[in-house]
Design a protein around this motif. Structure first.
Motif, PDB file in Angstrom:
ATOM      1  N   SER A 122     -11.207 -29.149  29.322  1.00 16.32           N
ATOM      2  CA  SER A 122     -10.397 -27.942  29.181  1.00 16.32           C
ATOM      3  C   SER A 122      -9.108 -27.923  29.979  1.00 16.32           C
ATOM      4  CB  SER A 122     -11.244 -26.727  29.599  1.00 16.32           C
ATOM      5  OG  SER A 122     -12.455 -26.680  28.903  1.00 16.32           O
ATOM      6  N   ALA A 123      -9.129 -28.469  31.190  1.00 18.60           N
ATOM      7  CA  ALA A 123      -8.054 -28.199  32.148  1.00 18.60           C
ATOM      8  C   ALA A 123      -6.679 -28.618  31.642  1.00 18.60           C
ATOM      9  CB  ALA A 123      -8.366 -28.892  33.471  1.00 18.60           C
ATOM     10  N   LYS A 124      -6.555 -29.831  31.099  1.00 19.36           N
ATOM     11  CA  LYS A 124      -5.232 -30.331  30.727  1.00 19.36           C
ATOM     12  C   LYS A 124      -4.599 -29.478  29.624  1.00 19.36           C
ATOM     13  CE  LYS A 124      -2.683 -34.474  29.383  1.00 19.36           C
ATOM     14  NZ  LYS A 124      -1.873 -33.759  28.388  1.00 19.36           N
ATOM     15  N   GLU A 125      -5.390 -29.162  28.593  1.00 14.69           N
ATOM     16  CA  GLU A 125      -4.841 -28.371  27.492  1.00 14.69           C
ATOM     17  C   GLU A 125      -4.343 -27.013  27.979  1.00 14.69           C
ATOM     18  OE1 GLU A 125      -7.627 -30.039  27.356  1.00 14.69           O
ATOM     19  OE2 GLU A 125      -7.292 -31.512  25.758  1.00 14.69           O
ATOM     20  N   LEU A 126      -5.101 -26.373  28.852  1.00 17.53           N
ATOM     21  CA  LEU A 126      -4.707 -25.057  29.351  1.00 17.53           C
ATOM     22  C   LEU A 126      -3.450 -25.158  30.212  1.00 17.53           C
ATOM     23  CD1 LEU A 126      -8.255 -23.678  30.223  1.00 17.53           C
ATOM     24  CD2 LEU A 126      -6.791 -22.957  28.326  1.00 17.53           C
ATOM     25  N   GLN A 127      -3.382 -26.178  31.038  1.00 16.52           N
ATOM     26  CA  GLN A 127      -2.202 -26.353  31.879  1.00 16.52           C
ATOM     27  C   GLN A 127      -0.964 -26.680  31.046  1.00 16.52           C
ATOM     28  OE1 GLN A 127      -3.955 -29.280  34.578  1.00 16.52           O
ATOM     29  NE2 GLN A 127      -3.676 -27.846  36.266  1.00 16.52           N
ATOM     30  N   ASP A 128      -1.138 -27.496  30.006  1.00 15.06           N
ATOM     31  CA  ASP A 128      -0.013 -27.829  29.139  1.00 15.06           C
ATOM     32  C   ASP A 128       0.549 -26.596  28.445  1.00 15.06           C
ATOM     33  OD1 ASP A 128      -0.228 -30.450  29.855  1.00 15.06           O
ATOM     34  OD2 ASP A 128      -1.234 -31.111  28.005  1.00 15.06           O
TER      35      ASP A 128
END
Length: 664
Positions: A122-128
């Protein structure tokens, strides 16, 4: 008490708006800022209940079709995987492939990734996307629905409950094969949110309890306190172990609660017979707790309500604590509670702090009893409170602050609404909105639970309000939550019994008409904290103004339309609403059939009078009186409620108008 209701509100920091219709005053305290989300093309989003902390459109909707991959990490519970899979299938996916993080399914038309907010899923997509990192607070989650060339849905959460709640929000964003392009950052304002089955009269059945626990999962409620007054092993026979059959049912409930991320709180009510100074009684109490601890319970409550402190149950207590009094009762209870907290709770892994219902459970006045508890009760023991009365007219921030000072701690609200086990509630189905609880109360209470009615399914109306309020008290709108309850009962459910996303509009309208007829909510002395049938009263007032002003055609047309809505509501509800709700409401539906017919006959009589046909008018008025008489003879279901009697609805409004109309 005649009835105990608790609503748990706990601080989690949200911003609020102004006072909604039917609500309390705006909060006077400062809350943490609302998370800022990225914004895309503006467009309306579906209503989500409970109201999220922050939600806005971030882009196009996502179409659900063909092959969908569901990527999960180890945080996601099996029941959440099942919910997400069924949701996607019902939304239009021909195939849902569940996989762990790694190589994606090449021909998938949509990727749904759910799991740990900080994990690779989840983390990368949300940060992007520019989202703030999801909160580390329990039950928090972040959700992003990205349309366009690469369709992607991401849910990142702090814990398994948060993941599940994110999927529940996704369910409400789904309609007609599409999922709205929303971004959500969400967390509850109260850590304890739910119900206490604490009423007198016929307890809920096992099936009703299982249905309630599933409903709590849908509504992000996380607490169920098992405390039925008429369960003998809860109160009169508290020392005795549950027989195997009854214990087997408890085990089933404990498992169902866990599957819906609900804390099953086991309550014991020993106050009618306990000898506080007898080690054997203390051991019996802890033995009862140990049995359900071994079955999976980690939350416990000791209820010492509805007892007297004018006498002891044993001579030993008189020798140890002196003459019966408020102060000596407080001291005895402190000793018991502190012992259970230190010897049982603190020695059993993962057990939550002990909860406690005091003998003085309402008001904000100090007393020798409260003083003893304030000065000596273990600081971790969670103390319940019903507001400024057993059934409060409202619950305000000022009330909670004053009561907290008297008790020396934040209190856990046991809200006696919509319970209907006290004399003033005889004959009533309490399905008005959950109102007059002040926005921002989450900053002054440790939790909130509602004491429901004997009618479990009908209690979902107020429970929906409690869910909305306890999740986000700063943005609470009673009317919004009231309509959300109607939509849920009209088909906006997703369960093994009835999978689907859309509420039937005609059924929603019929339910809201029926709710209005049963709006009246009394305090203990019978006076209303919510008055009777406000929408019907508005329609009658409008009719009277037009009639007296000479526009009789418009007056009759308007009133006839609403009279027809009342008369038609029962059949629409029986045909389209939740079956359990319909069964609970049947006596009131029967009365509505007759009261609706009475109102239509009265309108016909007034029509005849306007046309100069006085004999016809008198015949219709007589017909109306007969319908009204028959309606008044309908009784509640024998044995279901502590208080039995004729069904009452819209009294003081509809009956008064029908009596007065022939004189117009």
């Amino acid at each position: 008490m005649a009835a105990l209701v608790g609503v748990a509100l706990v601080a989690a920091g949200c911003t609020g708006g102004g006072e909604p219709e039917g609500g309390g005053a705006s909060p006077t305290t400062t809350t943490s800022p609302r998370p800022q989300l990225p914004e895309g093309e503006q467009g309306p989003l579906p209503q989500v209940t409970p109201q999220p902390l922050a939600m806005n459109r971030i882009g196009d909707d996502v179409a659900v079709r063909d092959k969908v991959e569901l990527v999960i990490d180890p945080m996601v519970a099996p029941q959440t995987v099942d919910l997400a899979s069924r949701l996607l299938e019902e939304a239009g996916a021909a195939e849902v492939i569940v996989r762990a993080p790694g190589a994606r399914v090449e021909d998938a038309t949509l990727s749904v990734r759910i799991g740990d907010r900080a994990g690779a899923t989840s983390a990368k997509e949300l940060q992007d996307l520019g989202f703030p990192l999801a909160s580390t607070e329990p039950e928090s989650y972040t959700l992003a629905v990205q349309g366009g060339e690469q369709q992607l849905i991401t849910i990142g959460a702090a814990d398994p409950a948060g993941v599940h709640y994110g999927v529940q929000t996704l369910r409400q964003l789904t309609s007609e094969g599409r999922i709205a392009g929303a971004g959500v950052v969400d967390r509850p304002s109260m850590p304890l949110r739910g119900t206490v089955e604490g009423f007198y009269g016929s307890p809920w059945t096992q099936q009703e309890r299982l249905d309630q626990l599933a409903f709590y999962g849908d509504m992000k409620l996380n607490t169920y306190i098992y405390a039925p007054k008429d369960d003998p092993y809860h109160r009169e026979l508290w020392r005795e172990p549950y027989p195997p059959a009854e214990f087997g049912e408890l085990q089933e409930l404990i498992g169902a609660a866990a599957a819906n991320f609900v804390k099953f709180t086991f309550a014991i009510s020993p106050g009618t017979s306990i000898c506080y100074s007898d080690p054997a009684d203390v051991a019996a109490l802890q033995g009862k707790m140990q049995a359900v601890y071994d079955a999976g319970v980690r939350d416990f409550s000791i209820a010492l309500d509805d007892i007297t402190y004018t006498q002891w149950n044993c001579a030993q207590d008189a020798q140890r604590y002196g003459e019966p009094s408020q102060a000596s009762a407080g001291q005895a209870q402190v000793d018991l509670l502190n012992t259970v907290q230190t010897e049982f709770v603190e020695t059993h892994p993962d057990t939550a702090p002990l909860q406690f219902v005091p003998t003085e459970y309402s008001d904000m006045e100090d007393s020798p009893y409260k003083s003893a508890l304030r000065e000596q009760l273990h600081p971790d023991v969670v103390t319940m409170w019903t507001g400024d009365g057993v059934i409060p007219e409202s619950v305000t921030i000022e009330d909670a602050q004053q009561a907290g000072q008297v008790w020396g701690r934040e209190l856990f609200l046991w809200d006696n609404y919509p319970v209907n086990d006290f004399p003033a509630s005889e004959g009533r189905l309490l399905v008005g909105p959950y109102a007059k609880r002040e926005q921002g109360l989450h900053e002054h209470l440790s939790g909130a639970v509602s004491n429901p009615m004997n009618q479990a399914a009908a209690s979902k109306v107020a429970e929906t309000g409690l869910a909305d309020f306890s999740w986000n008290s700063a943005d609470y709108d009673p009317q919004r939550a009231w309509r959300a309850a109607a939509e849920y009962l009209a088909g906006d459910r997703f369960s093994a019994e009835r999978a689907g996303f859309e509420a039937d509009p005609a059924t929603v309208d019929a339910l809201l008409v029926f709710f209005d007829l049963n709006y009246f909510s009394p305090v203990a002395n019978g006076s209303p904290w919510q008055g009777p049938a406000p929408e019907l009263q508005r329609r009658i007032d409008e009719f009277r103004a037009q009639w007296s002003g000479g526009d009789r055609a418009a007056a009759l047309e308007g009133l006839r339309g609403y009279a027809r809505a009342i008369a038609d509501a029962p059949e629409a509800i029986r045909a389209g609403a939740d079956r359990d709700f319909t069964a609970d409401s049947e006596p009131w539906l029967q009365a509505t059939d007759l009261w609706g017919a009475a109102l239509l006959a009265t309108v016909d009589g007034l029509q005849a009078r306007a046309e100069g046909n006085e004999p016809g008018a008198q015949a219709k008025f007589a017909e109306s009186a007969e319908f009204a008489q028959r309606a008044g003879q309908i009784e509640t279901v024998p044995g279901e409620n502590e208080q039995q009697g004729p069904v009452r609805l819209a009294d003081g409004v509809l009956d008064v108008f029908l009596r007065e109309a022939p004189g117009l």
